[in-house]
Design an enzyme around this catalytic site. Sequence first.
Site, PDB file in Angstrom:
ATOM      1  N   ASN A 138       1.300   7.480   3.277  1.00  7.87           N
ATOM      2  CA  ASN A 138       1.872   6.562   4.269  1.00  7.87           C
ATOM      3  C   ASN A 138       3.360   6.792   4.476  1.00  7.87           C
ATOM      4  OD1 ASN A 138      -0.534   5.362   4.748  1.00  7.87           O
ATOM      5  ND2 ASN A 138      -0.211   3.625   3.383  1.00  7.87           N
ATOM      6  N   THR A 154      -4.052   1.168  -2.877  1.00  6.25           N
ATOM      7  CA  THR A 154      -4.655   2.423  -3.299  1.00  6.25           C
ATOM      8  C   THR A 154      -4.532   2.554  -4.816  1.00  6.25           C
ATOM      9  OG1 THR A 154      -3.993   3.296  -1.177  1.00  6.25           O
ATOM     10  CG2 THR A 154      -4.642   4.897  -2.845  1.00  6.25           C
ATOM     11  N   LYS A 177       1.990   4.711  -0.802  1.00  7.51           N
ATOM     12  CA  LYS A 177       1.384   5.953  -1.316  1.00  7.51           C
ATOM     13  C   LYS A 177       1.973   7.093  -0.491  1.00  7.51           C
ATOM     14  CE  LYS A 177      -2.600   4.951   1.615  1.00  7.51           C
ATOM     15  NZ  LYS A 177      -4.010   4.732   1.732  1.00  7.51           N
ATOM     16  N   ASP A 221       1.595   2.548   8.541  1.00  7.11           N
ATOM     17  CA  ASP A 221       0.410   1.826   8.064  1.00  7.11           C
ATOM     18  C   ASP A 221       0.754   0.478   7.424  1.00  7.11           C
ATOM     19  OD1 ASP A 221      -2.062   0.991   7.356  1.00  7.11           O
ATOM     20  OD2 ASP A 221      -2.485   2.601   5.944  1.00  7.11           O
ATOM     21  N   ASP A 261       0.830  -1.210   0.000  1.00 10.57           N
ATOM     22  CA  ASP A 261       0.000   0.000   0.000  1.00 10.57           C
ATOM     23  C   ASP A 261       0.861   1.256   0.000  1.00 10.57           C
ATOM     24  OD1 ASP A 261      -2.364   1.416  -0.027  1.00 10.57           O
ATOM     25  OD2 ASP A 261      -2.629   1.364   2.148  1.00 10.57           O
TER      26      ASP A 261
HETATM   27  P1  ATP Z   1      -5.919   3.565   5.542  1.00  2.90           P
HETATM   28  O1  ATP Z   1      -7.370   3.403   5.613  1.00  2.90           O
HETATM   29  O2  ATP Z   1      -5.461   4.674   4.609  1.00  2.90           O
HETATM   30  O3  ATP Z   1      -5.154   2.288   5.327  1.00  2.90           O
HETATM   31  P2  ATP Z   1      -5.334   3.363   8.313  1.00  2.90           P
HETATM   32  O4  ATP Z   1      -6.624   3.173   9.022  1.00  2.90           O
HETATM   33  O5  ATP Z   1      -4.542   2.110   8.146  1.00  2.90           O
HETATM   34  O6  ATP Z   1      -5.490   4.111   6.958  1.00  2.90           O
HETATM   35  P3  ATP Z   1      -2.990   4.904   8.861  1.00  2.90           P
HETATM   36  O7  ATP Z   1      -2.723   5.027   7.383  1.00  2.90           O
HETATM   37  O8  ATP Z   1      -2.061   4.091   9.668  1.00  2.90           O
HETATM   38  O9  ATP Z   1      -4.503   4.425   9.114  1.00  2.90           O
HETATM   39  O10 ATP Z   1      -3.057   6.350   9.447  1.00  2.90           O
HETATM   40  C1  ATP Z   1      -3.881   7.331   8.870  1.00  2.90           C
HETATM   41  C2  ATP Z   1      -3.110   8.642   8.815  1.00  2.90           C
HETATM   42  O11 ATP Z   1      -2.717   9.031  10.144  1.00  2.90           O
HETATM   43  C3  ATP Z   1      -1.805   8.574   8.017  1.00  2.90           C
HETATM   44  O12 ATP Z   1      -2.036   8.771   6.636  1.00  2.90           O
HETATM   45  C4  ATP Z   1      -1.018   9.727   8.655  1.00  2.90           C
HETATM   46  O13 ATP Z   1      -1.436  10.962   8.132  1.00  2.90           O
HETATM   47  C5  ATP Z   1      -1.456   9.679  10.114  1.00  2.90           C
HETATM   48  N1  ATP Z   1      -0.490   8.898  10.901  1.00  2.90           N
HETATM   49  C6  ATP Z   1      -0.458   7.557  11.017  1.00  2.90           C
HETATM   50  N2  ATP Z   1       0.568   7.163  11.795  1.00  2.90           N
HETATM   51  C7  ATP Z   1       1.212   8.278  12.173  1.00  2.90           C
HETATM   52  C8  ATP Z   1       2.387   8.544  12.963  1.00  2.90           C
HETATM   53  N3  ATP Z   1       3.076   7.566  13.530  1.00  2.90           N
HETATM   54  N4  ATP Z   1       2.758   9.831  13.134  1.00  2.90           N
HETATM   55  C9  ATP Z   1       2.068  10.840  12.559  1.00  2.90           C
HETATM   56  N5  ATP Z   1       0.956  10.665  11.798  1.00  2.90           N
HETATM   57  C10 ATP Z   1       0.535   9.401  11.598  1.00  2.90           C
END
Ligand code: ATP
Length: 407
Positions: A206, A239, A203, A219, A201
């Site tokens: 992430n 994505t 992008k 992620d 994934d």
């Molecule tokens: P997706 O549905 O896109 O797979 P997800 O539910 O798996 O999302 P993440 O992609 O892990 O969630 O996190 C969403 C967003 O939160 C990231 O795109 C980023 O902007 C922010 N984020 C995640 N982890 C961190 C971190 N360790 N520090 C700062 N921001 C973070």
Amino acid sequence: MVKKAKAQVTYAKMKGIVSYFTALMKDKKLGSSHSIYQQMDFLRPESGLSVDDGAAAICYSDLPRKEPQSQVSVADFDYLKVIGTGSFGKVFLAKYRENGTYYAVKVLQKDIILSRKEERQVMCEHRVLLKTLNHPFLVKLHFSFQTKDRLYLVLDYACGGELFYHLQREWVFGEPRARFYAAQVASALGYLHSLNIVYRDLKPENILLDSTGHVVLTDFGLCKEGVVGRSTTRTFCGTPQYLAPEVLQQKEYDRTVDWWGLGAVLHEMLYGLPPFYNADRLEMLKNIIYQPLVLKPGVSNAARDLLKRLLNRDRTKRLGAKRDLTELQSHSFFSSIQWDELLAKKIPPPFIPSLSGPGDLSNIDPRFTEIPVPQSLGACEEYGATFPGFTYIKENMTSLSAETRGH
Ligand code: ATP
């Protein structure tokens, strides 16, 4: 340079497209009968192919409840701001009350996970976080715990924000900057591959930056474990604009999907848009599968050559197909990179985020920080155990907790 007004794609628009497809895929677990296939004949899976090889989800709620209660709990953090949103919940900036450290806490809603039968994927993300604690460009997990309704992953806070956020403000990055990020991402992907994990994934959202401007890949929700060497898998996820054609077409794929993803992200860093971009999303997906790659002038021959090799539709001929990261490392685009120094974070980052302190939010999109933080989050919620094996506390934190908290 500020992004030009004529740009067709704004950050919000792109996020919209990304969320639309991600939600569609995660939510619906696309099958051949899904309406997207009715609209897009060219995406119809080949006969006999299973769309989701992770479909036999373990029902964690049926397993015995032996989870040890974590010494760290929801009430040990102050939840300050929303810093990101994802398909299962939100990510918060939180302060650990015990020592004032800032963390990013990813909070996942159990009911959403269970209703989508994604228990297995969530546990996979958790396992990958535990396996990859020692790579400089992968986000680190410090604690994880659960309440009756939610799962909490306490991660390093990457306060430099999303690469996407910076890219949309600058429109394109110069080659040295793009090279630096591409090399750090490539190192992280190569490391995951060495553990037989395919990231799947990639992008710009992430790819985050830490306070010093180094990459933090986050992620692992769509990672696939156990993809050994050149072995393949078929799950349809990721994505769309960064997806390799073989994934879109639900053909067999392997770790080389990540090298396609890197090509797509590098293209976006250098040209301002993902390859094969079209404002019409169906056209864009068709383009990924059929359209010849057109690389406009304005970037070096080495960069164009790398893009061509990474964005090769034939995964067996794609750069990285044979010797994985090693092949990329010897490409002329990366000839100025000293890989050991890169890993040791000895190469000065080309951009250092401006920050006032470790909990700074100025590199986080206000679209997130404006979302209210639910009051219920920090309350002492009822302990839960429906996801056995989820509770985790980093080794050195165990001793810290025992010493400083009198447990
Ligand atoms: P997706 O549905 O896109 O797979 P997800 O539910 O798996 O999302 P993440 O992609 O892990 O969630 O996190 C969403 C967003 O939160 C990231 O795109 C980023 O902007 C922010 N984020 C995640 N982890 C961190 C971190 N360790 N520090 C700062 N921001 C973070």
